[in-house]
Design an enzyme around this catalytic site. Structure first.
Site, mmCIF file in Angstrom:
data_model
loop_
_atom_site.group_PDB
_atom_site.id
_atom_site.type_symbol
_atom_site.label_atom_id
_atom_site.label_comp_id
_atom_site.label_asym_id
_atom_site.label_seq_id
_atom_site.Cartn_x
_atom_site.Cartn_y
_atom_site.Cartn_z
ATOM 1 C CB SER A 152 27.570 97.396 11.274
ATOM 2 O OG SER A 152 28.920 97.197 11.589
ATOM 3 C CE1 TYR A 165 27.699 98.969 16.569
ATOM 4 C CE2 TYR A 165 29.271 98.613 14.796
ATOM 5 C CZ TYR A 165 28.021 99.008 15.224
ATOM 6 O OH TYR A 165 27.083 99.426 14.313
HETATM 7 P P1 NDP Z 1 20.923 105.405 17.654
HETATM 8 O O1 NDP Z 1 21.842 105.511 18.837
HETATM 9 O O2 NDP Z 1 20.649 106.633 16.873
HETATM 10 O O3 NDP Z 1 19.560 104.780 18.119
HETATM 11 C C1 NDP Z 1 19.494 103.666 18.952
HETATM 12 C C2 NDP Z 1 18.049 103.440 19.326
HETATM 13 O O4 NDP Z 1 17.983 102.296 20.161
HETATM 14 C C3 NDP Z 1 17.457 104.600 20.097
HETATM 15 O O5 NDP Z 1 16.120 104.787 19.683
HETATM 16 C C4 NDP Z 1 17.480 104.125 21.543
HETATM 17 O O6 NDP Z 1 16.419 104.707 22.271
HETATM 18 C C5 NDP Z 1 17.318 102.623 21.368
HETATM 19 N N1 NDP Z 1 17.960 101.893 22.432
HETATM 20 C C6 NDP Z 1 19.256 101.996 22.834
HETATM 21 N N2 NDP Z 1 19.478 101.201 23.886
HETATM 22 C C7 NDP Z 1 18.297 100.575 24.153
HETATM 23 C C8 NDP Z 1 17.879 99.646 25.125
HETATM 24 N N3 NDP Z 1 18.734 99.183 26.048
HETATM 25 N N4 NDP Z 1 16.597 99.228 25.120
HETATM 26 C C9 NDP Z 1 15.721 99.705 24.211
HETATM 27 N N5 NDP Z 1 16.063 100.571 23.242
HETATM 28 C C10 NDP Z 1 17.334 101.019 23.233
HETATM 29 O O7 NDP Z 1 21.520 104.253 16.749
HETATM 30 P P2 NDP Z 1 21.593 104.117 15.153
HETATM 31 O O8 NDP Z 1 20.323 104.501 14.536
HETATM 32 O O9 NDP Z 1 22.823 104.791 14.711
HETATM 33 O O10 NDP Z 1 21.827 102.545 15.014
HETATM 34 C C11 NDP Z 1 20.741 101.634 14.933
HETATM 35 C C12 NDP Z 1 21.286 100.265 14.559
HETATM 36 O O11 NDP Z 1 21.958 100.352 13.308
HETATM 37 C C13 NDP Z 1 22.305 99.711 15.552
HETATM 38 O O12 NDP Z 1 22.154 98.322 15.647
HETATM 39 C C14 NDP Z 1 23.631 100.046 14.901
HETATM 40 O O13 NDP Z 1 24.652 99.192 15.307
HETATM 41 C C15 NDP Z 1 23.280 99.863 13.443
HETATM 42 N N6 NDP Z 1 24.145 100.579 12.518
HETATM 43 C C16 NDP Z 1 24.206 101.953 12.536
HETATM 44 C C17 NDP Z 1 24.998 102.613 11.621
HETATM 45 C C18 NDP Z 1 25.038 104.098 11.585
HETATM 46 O O14 NDP Z 1 25.690 104.641 10.703
HETATM 47 N N7 NDP Z 1 24.363 104.807 12.472
HETATM 48 C C19 NDP Z 1 25.799 101.873 10.629
HETATM 49 C C20 NDP Z 1 25.678 100.441 10.719
HETATM 50 C C21 NDP Z 1 24.863 99.838 11.624
HETATM 51 P P3 NDP Z 1 16.522 104.999 23.862
HETATM 52 O O15 NDP Z 1 17.835 105.668 24.095
HETATM 53 O O16 NDP Z 1 15.342 105.861 24.151
HETATM 54 O O17 NDP Z 1 16.421 103.664 24.518
#
Ligand code: NDP
Length: 260
Positions: A152, A165
């Site tokens: 990120s 984070y």
């Molecule tokens: P979301 O919160 O929208 O999605 C996270 C996903 O991960 C969900 O599908 C969730 O599903 C799954 N997840 C969370 N915890 C677990 C777990 N313990 N085991 C298995 N699956 C899990 O996140 P984003 O799409 O916003 O972010 C995705 C990645 O991109 C992250 O690494 C984030 O740091 C990175 N990022 C995001 C940015 C943004 O603008 N959104 C910017 C820069 C980086 P469920 O809850 O069903 O487990």
């Protein structure tokens, strides 16, 4: 020496490749999954709940690749081995791993809870280490593979309300380099994508903060927050044969944010 004539659009195809994408049915993960399905990969999505899964399944039905789902908390004990076993059963092999699942917890430094530190580090860094380790052992047997981690802007810059984070996303850059170095002899390439400011639920609070959102926008030469679809090309590229000589790098997809 490679022969340039061998290069074609097929170098970007993922036809018949098998991918694991954690958190691949929602948020940014949904876009990596759809990008890979579009160019022919089969994808096993791993997340705790089936949120978003239905629309991925429907999308896969309309495209070349097949999609399957595994309900698994990636931070649970033994999760990495379970994910590998399920992928071998559902897909047959593992060519691509996208360590996308991640979370962010915000608080000021005085009130930041130890338990929150551990939660974020466990998901954003420890789970990435363990799953990459288990998957790399399978990839090494076939002498090929692609691991894509997700950084990120906090892979480069501070975040004074998001300690774990920031630490985890800096850690992703180091972990990507260490695995890239260790796994190069196995013909496994390990790279990361560092998304900039993307219009998603995770960044909703930031977008709604009038001071911070103005500061951020002034910092982006492209002049706008990214649409998540703008991450699709780089994910496919890093997973494809076109990137076979690229390893250990983190690619910012940030509209130039880091330039200012
Ligand atoms: P979301 O919160 O929208 O999605 C996270 C996903 O991960 C969900 O599908 C969730 O599903 C799954 N997840 C969370 N915890 C677990 C777990 N313990 N085991 C298995 N699956 C899990 O996140 P984003 O799409 O916003 O972010 C995705 C990645 O991109 C992250 O690494 C984030 O740091 C990175 N990022 C995001 C940015 C943004 O603008 N959104 C910017 C820069 C980086 P469920 O809850 O069903 O487990």
């Amino acid at each position: 020496m490679g022969d340039v004539v061998m290069f074609s659009l097929n170098s970007f195809s993922l036809k018949g490749k098998n991918a694991i994408i954690t958190g691949g049915a929602t948020g940014l993960g949904e876009y990596y999954t759809k990008a890979m399905l579009t160019v022919g990969a089969n994808v096993m999505v791993v997340s705790r709940t089936e949120k978003g899964w239905d629309q991925i399944r429907k999308f896969a039905d309309q495209h070349d690749g097949k999609a399957s789902f595994l309900s698994q908390d990636v931070t649970a004990d033994g999760a990495a081995d379970k994910i590998v076993a399920a992928a071998l059963e559902q897909l047959g092999s593992i060519d691509i791993l996208v360590n996308n699942a991640g979370m962010q917890l915000r608080n000021n430094w005085r009130d930041f809870q130890d338990a929150d530190w551990r939660k974020v580090i466990n998901l954003n860094l420890n789970a990435v280490y363990y799953l990459s380790h288990a998957v790399a052992k399978e990839m090494a047997k076939q002498h090929s593979g692609k691991i894509i981690n997700i950084g990120s802007m906090q892979s480069y810059r501070a975040g004074k309300f998001i300690f774990p984070y920031t630490a985890s996303k800096h850690g992703i850059v180091g972990l990507t380099k260490a695995y890239a170095d260790a796994l190069a002899p196995e013909n496994i390439q390990v790279n990361a994508i560092a998304p900039g400011y993307i219009n998603t639920p995770m960044t909703k609070a930031l977008q709604e903060d009038p001071v911070r959102s103005k500061e951020i926008l002034e910092h982006i030469p492209a002049g706008h927050w990214a649409d998540p679809s703008e991450l699709m090309g780089v994910a496919v590229f890093l997973a494809s044969d076109a990137a076979n000589y690229i390893t250990g790098v983190t690619i910012p997809v940030d509209g130039g944010y880091l330039l200012r």
